[in-house]
Write an enzyme that holds these catalytic residues in place. Sequence first.
Site, PDB file in Angstrom:
ATOM      1  N   PHE A 253      -9.942 -26.738  -3.890  1.00  0.00           N
ATOM      2  CA  PHE A 253      -9.588 -26.033  -5.128  1.00  0.00           C
ATOM      3  C   PHE A 253      -8.102 -26.113  -5.442  1.00  0.00           C
ATOM      4  O   PHE A 253      -7.609 -25.375  -6.285  1.00  0.00           O
ATOM      5  CB  PHE A 253     -10.034 -24.570  -5.092  1.00  0.00           C
ATOM      6  CG  PHE A 253     -11.512 -24.398  -4.920  1.00  0.00           C
ATOM      7  CD1 PHE A 253     -12.388 -24.776  -5.922  1.00  0.00           C
ATOM      8  CD2 PHE A 253     -12.035 -23.884  -3.744  1.00  0.00           C
ATOM      9  CE1 PHE A 253     -13.757 -24.644  -5.757  1.00  0.00           C
ATOM     10  CE2 PHE A 253     -13.408 -23.745  -3.565  1.00  0.00           C
ATOM     11  CZ  PHE A 253     -14.269 -24.121  -4.583  1.00  0.00           C
TER      12      PHE A 253
ATOM     13  N   GLU B  43      -7.002  -5.321   8.908  1.00  0.00           N
ATOM     14  CA  GLU B  43      -7.783  -4.278   8.251  1.00  0.00           C
ATOM     15  C   GLU B  43      -9.153  -4.838   7.876  1.00  0.00           C
ATOM     16  O   GLU B  43      -9.386  -6.048   7.911  1.00  0.00           O
ATOM     17  CB  GLU B  43      -7.057  -3.772   7.003  1.00  0.00           C
ATOM     18  CG  GLU B  43      -6.783  -4.817   5.959  1.00  0.00           C
ATOM     19  CD  GLU B  43      -5.863  -4.304   4.856  1.00  0.00           C
ATOM     20  OE1 GLU B  43      -5.168  -3.295   5.080  1.00  0.00           O
ATOM     21  OE2 GLU B  43      -5.838  -4.924   3.774  1.00  0.00           O
TER      22      GLU B  43
ATOM     23  N   LYS C 224       3.778  -3.953   4.813  1.00  0.00           N
ATOM     24  CA  LYS C 224       2.401  -3.524   4.523  1.00  0.00           C
ATOM     25  C   LYS C 224       1.942  -2.391   5.437  1.00  0.00           C
ATOM     26  O   LYS C 224       1.076  -1.603   5.072  1.00  0.00           O
ATOM     27  CB  LYS C 224       1.457  -4.715   4.629  1.00  0.00           C
ATOM     28  CG  LYS C 224       1.599  -5.706   3.474  1.00  0.00           C
ATOM     29  CD  LYS C 224       0.596  -6.814   3.590  1.00  0.00           C
ATOM     30  CE  LYS C 224       0.577  -7.686   2.345  1.00  0.00           C
ATOM     31  NZ  LYS C 224       1.860  -8.295   2.040  1.00  0.00           N
TER      32      LYS C 224
ATOM     33  N   GLU D  61      -1.592  -3.403  -1.691  1.00  0.00           N
ATOM     34  CA  GLU D  61      -0.163  -3.530  -1.443  1.00  0.00           C
ATOM     35  C   GLU D  61       0.583  -3.220  -2.728  1.00  0.00           C
ATOM     36  O   GLU D  61      -0.009  -3.155  -3.806  1.00  0.00           O
ATOM     37  CB  GLU D  61       0.202  -4.939  -0.969  1.00  0.00           C
ATOM     38  CG  GLU D  61      -0.083  -6.026  -1.997  1.00  0.00           C
ATOM     39  CD  GLU D  61       0.245  -7.408  -1.470  1.00  0.00           C
ATOM     40  OE1 GLU D  61       0.674  -7.512  -0.303  1.00  0.00           O
ATOM     41  OE2 GLU D  61       0.081  -8.382  -2.231  1.00  0.00           O
TER      42      GLU D  61
ATOM     43  N   ASN E 137       3.912  -4.680  -4.855  1.00  0.00           N
ATOM     44  CA  ASN E 137       4.916  -5.725  -4.983  1.00  0.00           C
ATOM     45  C   ASN E 137       6.119  -5.184  -5.741  1.00  0.00           C
ATOM     46  O   ASN E 137       5.995  -4.783  -6.905  1.00  0.00           O
ATOM     47  CB  ASN E 137       4.341  -6.945  -5.712  1.00  0.00           C
ATOM     48  CG  ASN E 137       3.399  -7.736  -4.829  1.00  0.00           C
ATOM     49  OD1 ASN E 137       3.795  -8.225  -3.774  1.00  0.00           O
ATOM     50  ND2 ASN E 137       2.146  -7.834  -5.229  1.00  0.00           N
TER      51      ASN E 137
ATOM     52  N   GLU F 296      -1.388  -3.070  -6.218  1.00  0.00           N
ATOM     53  CA  GLU F 296      -2.598  -3.873  -6.214  1.00  0.00           C
ATOM     54  C   GLU F 296      -3.737  -3.136  -5.504  1.00  0.00           C
ATOM     55  O   GLU F 296      -3.528  -2.491  -4.473  1.00  0.00           O
ATOM     56  CB  GLU F 296      -2.330  -5.214  -5.541  1.00  0.00           C
ATOM     57  CG  GLU F 296      -1.218  -6.004  -6.228  1.00  0.00           C
ATOM     58  CD  GLU F 296      -1.113  -7.429  -5.725  1.00  0.00           C
ATOM     59  OE1 GLU F 296      -1.874  -7.791  -4.813  1.00  0.00           O
ATOM     60  OE2 GLU F 296      -0.271  -8.172  -6.257  1.00  0.00           O
TER      61      GLU F 296
ATOM     62  N   ASN G  75      -6.419 -16.861  -1.387  1.00  0.00           N
ATOM     63  CA  ASN G  75      -5.792 -15.565  -1.626  1.00  0.00           C
ATOM     64  C   ASN G  75      -4.636 -15.636  -2.615  1.00  0.00           C
ATOM     65  O   ASN G  75      -3.825 -14.714  -2.692  1.00  0.00           O
ATOM     66  CB  ASN G  75      -5.298 -14.936  -0.316  1.00  0.00           C
ATOM     67  CG  ASN G  75      -6.412 -14.724   0.677  1.00  0.00           C
ATOM     68  OD1 ASN G  75      -7.452 -14.146   0.351  1.00  0.00           O
ATOM     69  ND2 ASN G  75      -6.234 -15.227   1.892  1.00  0.00           N
TER      70      ASN G  75
END
Length: 770
Positions: free
Chosen positions: A391, A243, A159, A331, A333, A318, A278
């Site tokens: 969740f 970040e 990254k 990022e 993938n 993304e 996430n």
Amino acid sequence: MAGLWVGEAALVTAGRRGRRWLQPLLRSAALWTLKHVPHYSRQHLVVSRSLCSVGYDSNEKTFDKILVANRGEIACRVIKTCKKMGIKTVAIHSDVDASSVHVKMADEAVCVGPAPTSKSYLNMDAIMEAIKKTGAQAAAADVIFIGPDTHAIQAMGDKIESKLLAKNAKVNTIPGFDGVVKDADEAVRIAREIGYPVMIKASAGGGGKGMRIAWDDEETRDGFRFSSKEAASSFGDDRLLIEKFIDNPRHIEVQVLGDKHGNALWLNERECSIQRRNQKVVEEAPSLFLDSETRRAMGEQAVALAKAVNYSSAGTVEFLVDSKKNFYFLEMNTRLQVEHPVTECITGLDLVQEMIRVAKGYPLRHKQADIPINGWAVECRVYAEDPYKSFGLPSIGRLSQYQEPLHLPGVRVDSGIQPGSDISIYYDPMISKLITYGSDRREALKRMEDALDNYVIRGVTHNIALLREVIINSRFVKGDINTKFLSDVYPDGFKGHQLTENERNQLLAIASSLFVASQLRAHHFQEDENSRVPIVKPQVANWELSVKLHDEVYTVVASISGPTFSVEVDESKLNVTGAWNLASPLLSVNVDGTQRMIQCLSREAGGNMSIQFLGTVYKVHILTKLAAELNKFMLEKAAEDTSSILRSPMPGMVVAVSVKPGDLVAEGQEICVIEAMKMQNSMTAGKTGKVCPQGPTSPGRCDRKQNLHLGILDGWGLRGTADGVSPSLSLLRTRALQSGLPVFCIHVTCRPSRRVCVTSRESKNNCSSP
């Protein structure tokens, strides 16, 4: 699974440099091609239905055999396209996956090690040996890696480096620190300079692992610790970056496809904003939020980044998008994403086929102007998770019954399981990807609602209830979503579907009808007309019932006329019609003209009944009027006091213990860390107290009301459960030995005096069982 790369040169280089180059490939790789090797037939299973209109040219030569270096649904997805293209396949598997669907689908299968991924699916030596074993004994140039080249994988997989490359390619990026964060103190300093909130991310990460949001210094230190451990465990790389965290953004990604001739396309976008921890839960294509101008700008920047690294494969760029449609690179993938089916549905492309073609050296068959947006597609990730816990905390178990809703129009299911499959602690708890397609978004969502109602999953806890509530939520239907959707809509956690008065009455009427139908079936005798013993059947015109739902008791009166029940409940009269096949996992009933698909999950003689209605499972207690009056005299079992017990919310491995016997702990203090499905979870004390030893050698007795009885692997009693059921002692003992922690005791009942002891090699017979 990775994007595309022909690996002949690198394989030749590997002979001189060793196999270190394989590590980044295997992290994202799925396919190896093996040329000119023998074929061994094996019966295969079809596990998904394609919704894309793809043509396969039998005259276009690609490969004779492909080794699929992955497992589960994505391996099955790849094998399916290979079969359509006439390509033989080789599956690799761990010892616990020997009976998996992808193994049965492949023409050949090779075991590459034990359950942990580092010892099997990411075991470079074992995979290379599998290539040789299945016939790839020619020179290195005869083995081709299907995926992007090592430069693209390493550049985009890191990254930090990918962000620098994105800046150079004129791609919008998020403000932040572009270097490697060395320790927690430096993380705090950087976070203060950027300004809270910040996102702490694993440099080599993906899939939501190794990511934490920090709003202050303390959360930054904790985030650095957990993220680095998760990153090391999941990716073998504990480097982190920090970040600026963009609050309330949308997560929108662009599918790209490149070849080895300098061509690259963007295949429209996918909306992936519905997330928990996430990790994506619901995806759709296209995005309701983007206009054509923003879509084109994002697509062009995605292609610019792909060309900057000579990307030759299917990949995903993304972005985070704010409320004003400003977008920032997140990022890239370098693999085929889990959510790729929605792109296939609206474009008509088979991305696996395109990847195989590119690997063979063919140029792309399409131009950018040829890429359409036809219709709308929605994907729900069906997980073996408990949606009522954060969740979705992982659940394990064996699928006792499994039936996909493939009989419905516009439905596709990508899965790698079958009835009898195990959901274990070793791998991701995904059951399947459920995809629906329609001419517009409204039709796709309606088909998804029906598909979720018709999906039969028994034996494990699943997240169908949460998925269904999301897609019918008014905010979601309007497109008013962001990455905090779940926490905004359910600030107190997910509670299941909240019944309206009409829906409650429908549920009571359906449950009462089921109860009466089961009673009538129990009164039925085979060949009763020829019986030598007189049979007296009770003649009941009206069934007076007492129905308990959500601690409320309702009086219900039911009568039957053919297949229709007339039910009076709460001063309302409802007519319920159905086939009443009590052996069927699905029951279609009509309640006053409204069609409902329900599932009766359990039905006990004592009147307890579990019914899946509108996606949520409701527990109903039904008794006849006489039984209900007598039931008042029955004693109720007192609930166990668990306030002093640290109970694991999921199965997993204890990787760290933060306290010892005799320590004073405060409410909220970390006690231990449990790792489940590569995610680390901090277990905290629910009350202030003292860590109490439980062995027979401990001085004095433990006052359970005043002190904290801990469930930790450190000699003082693990109290861990998986969905309320105590895990097996043999499994716990295995986990203890693997973790290297000392002896521990397991309390298996609510009585504190009764214990079962499991000892490690460090200490034996440290407890007693009265």
